[in-house]
Design a protein around this motif. Structure first.
Motif, PDB file in Angstrom:
ATOM      1  N   GLY A   1     106.903  47.331 -26.654  1.00  0.00           N
ATOM      2  CA  GLY A   1     105.599  47.626 -27.251  1.00  0.00           C
ATOM      3  C   GLY A   1     104.868  46.368 -27.681  1.00  0.00           C
ATOM      4  O   GLY A   1     103.668  46.220 -27.430  1.00  0.00           O
TER       5      GLY A   1
ATOM      6  N   ALA B   1     103.819  44.296 -24.511  1.00  0.00           N
ATOM      7  CA  ALA B   1     102.699  44.949 -23.828  1.00  0.00           C
ATOM      8  C   ALA B   1     101.415  44.773 -24.627  1.00  0.00           C
ATOM      9  O   ALA B   1     100.359  44.456 -24.061  1.00  0.00           O
ATOM     10  CB  ALA B   1     103.008  46.437 -23.625  1.00  0.00           C
ATOM     11  N   ALA B   2     101.496  44.942 -25.945  1.00  0.00           N
ATOM     12  CA  ALA B   2     100.304  44.812 -26.781  1.00  0.00           C
ATOM     13  C   ALA B   2      99.752  43.387 -26.698  1.00  0.00           C
ATOM     14  O   ALA B   2      98.538  43.187 -26.572  1.00  0.00           O
ATOM     15  CB  ALA B   2     100.629  45.169 -28.232  1.00  0.00           C
TER      16      ALA B   2
ATOM     17  N   ARG C   1      95.097  50.049 -22.487  1.00  0.00           N
ATOM     18  CA  ARG C   1      95.547  50.642 -23.754  1.00  0.00           C
ATOM     19  C   ARG C   1      95.902  52.099 -23.543  1.00  0.00           C
ATOM     20  O   ARG C   1      96.923  52.590 -24.016  1.00  0.00           O
ATOM     21  CB  ARG C   1      94.442  50.530 -24.806  1.00  0.00           C
ATOM     22  CG  ARG C   1      94.255  49.123 -25.318  1.00  0.00           C
ATOM     23  CD  ARG C   1      93.256  49.092 -26.454  1.00  0.00           C
ATOM     24  NE  ARG C   1      92.835  47.724 -26.718  1.00  0.00           N
ATOM     25  CZ  ARG C   1      91.572  47.333 -26.841  1.00  0.00           C
ATOM     26  NH1 ARG C   1      90.588  48.218 -26.753  1.00  0.00           N
ATOM     27  NH2 ARG C   1      91.284  46.078 -27.059  1.00  0.00           N
TER      28      ARG C   1
ATOM     29  N   PHE D   1      99.334  52.550 -21.705  1.00  0.00           N
ATOM     30  CA  PHE D   1     100.561  52.398 -22.480  1.00  0.00           C
ATOM     31  C   PHE D   1     100.703  53.481 -23.547  1.00  0.00           C
ATOM     32  O   PHE D   1     101.791  53.720 -24.047  1.00  0.00           O
ATOM     33  CB  PHE D   1     100.625  51.011 -23.129  1.00  0.00           C
ATOM     34  CG  PHE D   1     101.013  49.931 -22.178  1.00  0.00           C
ATOM     35  CD1 PHE D   1     102.319  49.873 -21.697  1.00  0.00           C
ATOM     36  CD2 PHE D   1     100.092  48.996 -21.740  1.00  0.00           C
ATOM     37  CE1 PHE D   1     102.691  48.887 -20.803  1.00  0.00           C
ATOM     38  CE2 PHE D   1     100.456  48.011 -20.851  1.00  0.00           C
ATOM     39  CZ  PHE D   1     101.749  47.949 -20.373  1.00  0.00           C
TER      40      PHE D   1
ATOM     41  N   THR E   1     107.932  53.869 -27.204  1.00  0.00           N
ATOM     42  CA  THR E   1     107.249  52.610 -26.903  1.00  0.00           C
ATOM     43  C   THR E   1     105.751  52.753 -27.132  1.00  0.00           C
ATOM     44  O   THR E   1     105.085  51.835 -27.629  1.00  0.00           O
ATOM     45  CB  THR E   1     107.522  52.186 -25.445  1.00  0.00           C
ATOM     46  OG1 THR E   1     108.924  52.001 -25.292  1.00  0.00           O
ATOM     47  CG2 THR E   1     106.824  50.883 -25.115  1.00  0.00           C
TER      48      THR E   1
ATOM     49  N   TYR F   1     103.594  50.385 -29.356  1.00  0.00           N
ATOM     50  CA  TYR F   1     102.496  49.692 -28.696  1.00  0.00           C
ATOM     51  C   TYR F   1     101.197  49.822 -29.497  1.00  0.00           C
ATOM     52  O   TYR F   1     100.505  48.837 -29.743  1.00  0.00           O
ATOM     53  CB  TYR F   1     102.301  50.243 -27.280  1.00  0.00           C
ATOM     54  CG  TYR F   1     101.037  49.751 -26.643  1.00  0.00           C
ATOM     55  CD1 TYR F   1     100.974  48.488 -26.086  1.00  0.00           C
ATOM     56  CD2 TYR F   1      99.881  50.526 -26.645  1.00  0.00           C
ATOM     57  CE1 TYR F   1      99.807  48.000 -25.544  1.00  0.00           C
ATOM     58  CE2 TYR F   1      98.707  50.052 -26.103  1.00  0.00           C
ATOM     59  CZ  TYR F   1      98.676  48.793 -25.548  1.00  0.00           C
ATOM     60  OH  TYR F   1      97.511  48.314 -25.029  1.00  0.00           O
TER      61      TYR F   1
ATOM     62  N   THR G   1      99.206  46.904 -31.348  1.00  0.00           N
ATOM     63  CA  THR G   1      97.849  46.613 -30.900  1.00  0.00           C
ATOM     64  C   THR G   1      96.916  46.490 -32.102  1.00  0.00           C
ATOM     65  O   THR G   1      96.145  45.529 -32.213  1.00  0.00           O
ATOM     66  CB  THR G   1      97.348  47.729 -29.960  1.00  0.00           C
ATOM     67  OG1 THR G   1      98.165  47.728 -28.789  1.00  0.00           O
ATOM     68  CG2 THR G   1      95.904  47.504 -29.558  1.00  0.00           C
TER      69      THR G   1
END
Lengths: 318, 276
Positions: free
Chosen positions: A107, A110-111, A126, A129, A191, A195, A199
Motif C-alpha cells: 500500500g 503503491a501510494a 487511485r 488500487f 492493501t 493504500y 495516499t
C-alpha cells in the motif's frame, strides 16, 4: 483564562457539597452523557467479557441451567491439547506477520508511486488500487471461492490461457496451499485500505520538502527513503496496528471461503476465531469457547502491546 | 533524454503491473455479473454475447436481495444513528468534562478496543438469549453498536480535543449552561468529526459478517453481506451470476462514499488514529 480556571477549580475529587457550581454541573452532564453508552457496553461488552473468564474455569456445555463443576485450568488443557488448536495458533501468528507487513508495504509503495511521480491520470490509478475495498471483506472472500475455483475460476483460466494447460492448483481444496490462498484474499482486500490511508498521508506532506530534495539532486529512491517514509511514520503505526488486529482475527475471510467445513480442508485454515465460532455456535462447548476466547484476548493484547512498545522504543528523538 | 523517457515507461509498466492483481478480479466479477452461468463454466474469461441485465433483476426479486438490502439498511441505519449519538456524548464527556472516574472510563474504552468480540462470543449469545432477542435484527443492532462504539468514541474525543477550551469558557461567561456549551457550541463545531463517525459506522455495520452470522438464523432477516456468503458453491446447480450481481449491488454505499466523501472521511480517520 483556562489556566486560571483550572487553578480555581483543582481536579481532585471534591465532595459534592464543596464543589463549585461549574464542577457540579459538569458531573451531572457527564452522568447523563456517559450513562446510555456505559449501560449498553456494560450489557454487551463488559459483562460477557468478564463472564468469559469465569466460564473458562468451569466444565459447562452452554445449555444446562447451572454452570457445572469448577475445573480450574483443565478446560484450557482440553481446549489447547489438540491438532486444530496448534494449527490455529500457527496460522494466526503467520497471518499476523503477513498482515503487519504485506498489505502495508504494498500500500505504501503503491501510494508513493502514484502520488510522488508524474504519473497521469492519477484518479484512475487511485481508483485501481482502491477497487477491492468496494466489496466488504466477507463478500470479497465469497467472490474468491469463484476466483479460486479449479476449473472455471479466474486464476486457473488465466493460467490456462497463458499456455500452462496441465497446471490446475486446487487453491482451496489443497491443504498445503489453502491458508496462503486465504491470506491472498486478505492481502487483496486490505492493501486497498492501507493504500488509501497512505495516499491521504502523502498528500499532506509539505511539497517544498520534495522541491528542496530535487534541488539537492536526490534520486526518487532517496526521496522515498528520507522524506516520504519518515513523514508517514505515525500513520504507518496506525495502519500497522489495525492490520495486526485484523490479521489476528480474519474470520470474515475464512468463514465464506471454507464453509462447509469451516477451517478446512483438514484444519489447514483453522484460526482461533473459527474454532471459537464452531464451539460457541455449533459445538455446544461453552467452556472451551470461553477458554479459547481468553487465549485469543491475551494473544491480541500481548502482540499489539509488544508492537506498540517496539514502535515507541525505535521512535526518532526530536 | 532517452533515459528519462525510458524511466517513464518503466514507471507506467511497474504501476500497471502492481495494480493488475487488484483490478483484474474486480473486473472479472463485474463482467461475469452480466454473463450467464453456462458461459462462466465454459470460458469465464470470455465476454458475454450480450449484457444479461436480467441477472440483476433476478438477484433483486428472485433471490430476494431486495429483502437483504432492506435488512441491511434497517440495521446499518439504526447502528449509525445510535453510534452517532452515543459516540458524540461519550466522546465529549471523556475529553471535555471533569468528573470522577474519567481516567478509568477511558481505560475501559481502550480495553474494549483491543478485546475481540470472539473472546466473549459465547457469553454474549447467552446475554442476547436471556434478553429474548435471539434471531432478531435488534440483537444485531445492539451488539454491533456496543462492540463498535469504542472506536468512534475515541475519534470524537480527538475531535473535541482539537477545539479550543476558551470557546466553552466564553459561552459560560455569557451564561450558557454546561448542556448549552455541549449542545450549542461544541457539537456544531465538531460536525466534520460526527460526519466521519456516521460514515464509518454505516460502512462498518453494512460490511460486518460475524454478528449477523451469529444472531440471525431466519434467512428473511439476513443482511446483504451475510446473505452473499451463504450463496456458496455447494449445490449441484451453481448460480454464479446471481451472486456476482448481488456482490456488485452490495458495493453501493461504498461507491457513494468514494465518489462524494472519501477525502473528508480519510482525513477524519487519520486525525482520530494519530491521536488515539
Amino acid at each position: 483564562m483556562s489556566a486560571l480556571a483550572s487553578k480555581l477549580h483543582p481536579r481532585p475529587l471534591e465532595s459534592w457539597r464543596s464543589a463549585s457550581s461549574k464542577t457540579r454541573e459538569q458531573w451531572l452532564l457527564a452522568a447523563v452523557l456517559v450513562a446510555p453508552a456505559l449501560i449498553m457496553m456494560g450489557i454487551f461488552v463488559f459483562y460477557p467479557a468478564t463472564q468469559t473468564i469465569g466460564l473458562s474455569f468451569y466444565k459447562w456445555d452452554g445449555i444446562s441451567p447451572d454452570m457445572g463443576d469448577f475445573v480450574g485450568f483443565k478446560t484450557f488443557t482440553r481446549a489447547t491439547d489438540n491438532y486444530p488448536f496448534s494449527q490455529a495458533i500457527k496460522n494466526s501468528l503467520l497471518w499476523g506477520v503477513v498482515g503487519l507487513f504485506v498489505p502495508t508495504i504494498i500500500g505504501l509503495v503503491a501510494a508513493a508511486l502514484v502520488e510522488d511521480t508524474n504519473l497521469r491520470p492519477k484518479p484512475l490509478f487511485r481508483f485501481a488500487f482502491f477497487v477491492p475495498y468496494f466489496f466488504s471483506m466477507a463478500v470479497a472472500a465469497a467472490l474468491f471461492t469463484r476466483v479460486y475455483d479449479p476449473s472455471y475460476g479466474m486464476i486457473n483460466q488465466v493460467i490456462h490461457a497463458l499456455g500452462f494447460t496441465d497446471v490446475k492448483p486446487q487453491w482451496l481444496g489443497d491443504g498445503r496451499i489453502a491458508i496462503y490462498a486465504a491470506m491472498g484474499v486478505f492481502v487483496w482486500h486490505e492493501t486497498a485500505f492501507c493504500y488509501i490511508v497512505f495516499t491521504a498521508a502523502i498528500q499532506q506532506i509539505d511539497r517544498s520538502l520534495y522541491d528542496a530534495a530535487k534541488v539537492d539532486g536526490a534520486s526518487e529512491v532517496q526521496v522515498f527513503r528520507y522524506i516520504t517514509i519518515p513523514s508517514v511514520r505515525d500513520v504507518a503505526t496506525f495502519v500497522m496496528t489495525i492490520m495486526l488486529i485484523v490479521g489476528l482475527t480474519p474470520f470474515a475471510v475464512v468463514f465464506p471461503l471454507t464453509t462447509p467445513g469451516l477451517g478446512g480442508p483438514y484444519y489447514s485454515t483453522e484460526i482461533l476465531p473459527t474454532l471459537i465460532f464452531k464451539k460457541a455456535r455449533m459445538g455446544y462447548n461453552a467452556s472451551e469457547a470461553a477458554a479459547l476466547g481468553v487465549i485469543l484476548l491475551l494473544l491480541v493484547i500481548g502482540i499489539v502491546s509488544v508492537f506498540l512498545w517496539l514502535r515507541e522504543r525505535t521512535a526518532p528523538k526530536d | 533524454m532517452l533515459s528519462t523517457k525510458l524511466m517513464r515507461y518503466a514507471l507506467y509498466g511497474l504501476v500497471i503491473l502492481l495494480a493488475l492483481p487488484f483490478v483484474f478480479p474486480s473486473l472479472w466479477v463485474f463482467m461475469a455479473s452480466f454473463s450467464t452461468n453456462t458461459q462462466i463454466t465454459m470460458d469465464s474469461l470470455a465476454l458475454p454475447d450480450r449484457l444479461y441485465v436480467e441477472n440483476y433483476v433476478h438477484a433483486w426479486t428472485g433471490a430476494k436481495f431486495s429483502t437483504f438490502v432492506y435488512n441491511s439498511l434497517a440495521v446499518s441505519g439504526s447502528v449509525t444513528v445510535l453510534i452517532g449519538l452515543l459516540a458524540t456524548m461519550l466522546g465529549y464527556a471523556v475529553s471535555r468534562l471533569d468528573f470522577p472516574g474519567r481516567r478509568l472510563l477511558l481505560l475501559l474504552i481502550m480495553m474494549a478496543i483491543v478485546t475481540p468480540v470472539f473472546s466473549y462470543l459465547e457469553p454474549l449469545t447467552r446475554v442476547v438469549r436471556q434478553l429474548g432477542l435471539s434471531n432478531s435484527r435488534t440483537a444485531v443492532i445492539l451488539t454491533t453498536t456496543a462492540t463498535f462504539l469504542p472506536v468512534p468514541t475515541l475519534l470524537m474525543r480527538s475531535f473535541f480535543l482539537t477545539l479550543p477550551e476558551e470557546l466553552g469558557d466564553a459561552g459560560r461567561v455569557e451564561g450558557a449552561s454546561e448542556w448549552g456549551v455541549f449542545r450549542h457550541i461544541m457539537v456544531p463545531l465538531a460536525r466534520s468529526g460526527v460526519l466521519t463517525v456516521l460514515i464509518f459506522a454505516f460502512l462498518w455495520s453494512w460490511n460486518d459478517l460475524l454478528l449477523p452470522a451469529v444472531f440471525l438464523q431466519a434467512p428473511d432477516k439476513y443482511t446483504i453481506a451475510y446473505a452473499i456468503t451463504t450463496l456458496k458453491p455447494a449445490g449441484f446447480r451453481q448460480d454464479h451470476v446471481t451472486m456476482f450481481a448481488a456482490s456488485i449491488i452490495s458495493t453501493g454505499p461504498m461507491i457513494v462514499v468514494y465518489l462524494l466523501l472519501m477525502r473528508r472521511f480519510i482525513a477524519g480517520l487519520t486525525v482520530g488514529g494519530l491521536r488515539g
